[in-house]
Scaffold this motif. Structure first.
Motif, PDB file in Angstrom:
ATOM      1  N   GLU A  18     -51.744  25.163  43.318  1.00 44.62           N
ATOM      2  CA  GLU A  18     -50.448  25.313  42.464  1.00 44.62           C
ATOM      3  C   GLU A  18     -49.516  24.144  42.845  1.00 44.62           C
ATOM      4  OE1 GLU A  18     -47.106  28.513  40.798  1.00 44.62           O
ATOM      5  OE2 GLU A  18     -48.519  29.159  42.382  1.00 44.62           O
ATOM      6  N   GLU A  64     -52.492  28.836  46.484  1.00 44.65           N
ATOM      7  CA  GLU A  64     -51.135  28.616  46.423  1.00 44.65           C
ATOM      8  C   GLU A  64     -50.973  26.758  46.780  1.00 44.65           C
ATOM      9  OE1 GLU A  64     -48.314  30.207  46.165  1.00 44.65           O
ATOM     10  OE2 GLU A  64     -49.392  31.958  45.500  1.00 44.65           O
ATOM     11  N   ARG A 122     -47.959  30.232  36.125  1.00 50.11           N
ATOM     12  CA  ARG A 122     -48.634  30.069  37.194  1.00 50.11           C
ATOM     13  C   ARG A 122     -49.994  29.691  37.689  1.00 50.11           C
ATOM     14  NH1 ARG A 122     -46.278  33.246  42.438  1.00 50.11           N
ATOM     15  NH2 ARG A 122     -47.323  31.879  43.914  1.00 50.11           N
ATOM     16  N   ARG A 177     -52.196  26.620  38.637  1.00 49.53           N
ATOM     17  CA  ARG A 177     -53.052  26.724  39.975  1.00 49.53           C
ATOM     18  C   ARG A 177     -54.506  26.154  39.079  1.00 49.53           C
ATOM     19  NH1 ARG A 177     -52.496  32.715  42.496  1.00 49.53           N
ATOM     20  NH2 ARG A 177     -50.479  32.326  43.538  1.00 49.53           N
ATOM     21  N   TRP A 197     -54.379  31.740  49.706  1.00 47.70           N
ATOM     22  CA  TRP A 197     -53.644  30.330  50.430  1.00 47.70           C
ATOM     23  C   TRP A 197     -54.314  29.029  49.746  1.00 47.70           C
ATOM     24  CZ3 TRP A 197     -49.954  27.896  52.093  1.00 47.70           C
ATOM     25  CH2 TRP A 197     -49.886  26.878  53.041  1.00 47.70           C
TER      26      TRP A 197
END
Length: 93
Positions: free
Chosen positions: A38, A35, A3, A7, A32
Protein backbone atom coordinates in the motif's frame (compact mmCIF):
# COMPACT_ATOMS: atom_id res chain seq x y z
CA UNK A 1 -8.60 4.55 -4.09
CA UNK A 2 -9.75 2.18 -1.33
CA UNK A 3 -7.13 0.69 0.95
CA UNK A 4 -7.47 -2.91 -0.33
CA UNK A 5 -7.40 -1.68 -3.94
CA UNK A 6 -4.27 0.34 -3.19
CA UNK A 7 -2.61 -2.69 -1.63
CA UNK A 8 -3.37 -4.87 -4.63
CA UNK A 9 -2.29 -2.17 -7.08
CA UNK A 10 0.98 -1.83 -5.16
CA UNK A 11 1.41 -5.62 -5.15
CA UNK A 12 0.98 -5.75 -8.94
CA UNK A 13 3.35 -2.84 -9.50
CA UNK A 14 6.00 -4.43 -7.31
CA UNK A 15 5.55 -7.79 -9.05
CA UNK A 16 6.27 -6.07 -12.36
CA UNK A 17 9.13 -4.02 -10.93
CA UNK A 18 10.76 -7.02 -9.20
CA UNK A 19 10.17 -9.95 -11.59
CA UNK A 20 12.63 -12.23 -9.78
CA UNK A 21 10.34 -12.02 -6.73
CA UNK A 22 7.02 -11.96 -8.59
CA UNK A 23 5.76 -15.32 -7.31
CA UNK A 24 6.62 -14.49 -3.68
CA UNK A 25 5.06 -11.04 -3.93
CA UNK A 26 1.84 -12.42 -5.38
CA UNK A 27 1.66 -15.05 -2.61
CA UNK A 28 2.46 -12.62 0.23
CA UNK A 29 -0.14 -12.45 3.00
CA UNK A 30 1.79 -11.02 5.95
CA UNK A 31 0.17 -7.80 7.23
CA UNK A 32 3.54 -6.00 7.19
CA UNK A 33 4.06 -6.91 3.53
CA UNK A 34 0.55 -5.75 2.67
CA UNK A 35 1.26 -2.41 4.37
CA UNK A 36 4.40 -2.05 2.27
CA UNK A 37 2.43 -2.76 -0.92
CA UNK A 38 0.00 0.00 0.00
CA UNK A 39 2.82 2.42 0.89
CA UNK A 40 4.48 1.68 -2.44
CA UNK A 41 1.32 2.43 -4.37
CA UNK A 42 0.87 5.69 -2.48
CA UNK A 43 4.50 6.67 -3.18
CA UNK A 44 4.12 5.92 -6.88
CA UNK A 45 0.91 7.96 -7.03
CA UNK A 46 2.68 10.88 -5.33
CA UNK A 47 5.66 10.62 -7.70
CA UNK A 48 3.39 10.52 -10.74
CA UNK A 49 1.47 13.57 -9.51
CA UNK A 50 4.72 15.50 -9.09
CA UNK A 51 5.84 14.50 -12.57
CA UNK A 52 2.52 15.60 -14.09
CA UNK A 53 2.80 19.00 -12.43
CA UNK A 54 6.28 19.38 -13.94
CA UNK A 55 7.72 20.87 -10.79
CA UNK A 56 11.29 20.64 -9.58
CA UNK A 57 13.28 17.68 -10.88
CA UNK A 58 14.76 17.46 -7.39
CA UNK A 59 11.31 16.74 -5.98
CA UNK A 60 10.75 14.05 -8.62
CA UNK A 61 14.10 12.53 -7.67
CA UNK A 62 13.13 12.53 -3.99
CA UNK A 63 9.88 10.73 -4.84
CA UNK A 64 11.82 8.18 -6.92
CA UNK A 65 14.13 7.59 -3.95
CA UNK A 66 11.12 7.01 -1.69
CA UNK A 67 9.79 4.39 -4.11
CA UNK A 68 13.22 2.74 -4.25
CA UNK A 69 13.49 2.67 -0.44
CA UNK A 70 10.11 0.97 -0.18
CA UNK A 71 11.21 -1.56 -2.81
CA UNK A 72 14.22 -2.39 -0.60
CA UNK A 73 11.92 -2.85 2.41
CA UNK A 74 9.68 -5.16 0.38
CA UNK A 75 12.65 -7.26 -0.73
CA UNK A 76 13.83 -7.56 2.88
CA UNK A 77 10.33 -8.40 4.17
CA UNK A 78 9.82 -11.07 1.52
CA UNK A 79 13.24 -12.62 2.20
CA UNK A 80 12.68 -12.60 5.98
CA UNK A 81 9.27 -14.20 5.59
CA UNK A 82 10.62 -16.84 3.22
CA UNK A 83 13.50 -17.61 5.60
CA UNK A 84 11.14 -17.88 8.58
CA UNK A 85 8.85 -20.24 6.65
CA UNK A 86 11.81 -22.40 5.63
CA UNK A 87 12.93 -22.59 9.27
CA UNK A 88 9.44 -23.64 10.39
CA UNK A 89 9.29 -26.30 7.68
CA UNK A 90 12.57 -27.76 8.93
CA UNK A 91 11.49 -28.00 12.59
CA UNK A 92 10.61 -31.43 13.93
CA UNK A 93 6.92 -31.99 14.55
Amino acid sequence: MARSNRREAGRRRLAMRLPEMRKLIMEARDPWQLELFEAYQMAVEARDAVQRRRVSSKLVQEQDETCFEIEKHVIRAIHESTYANEQKAGEPS
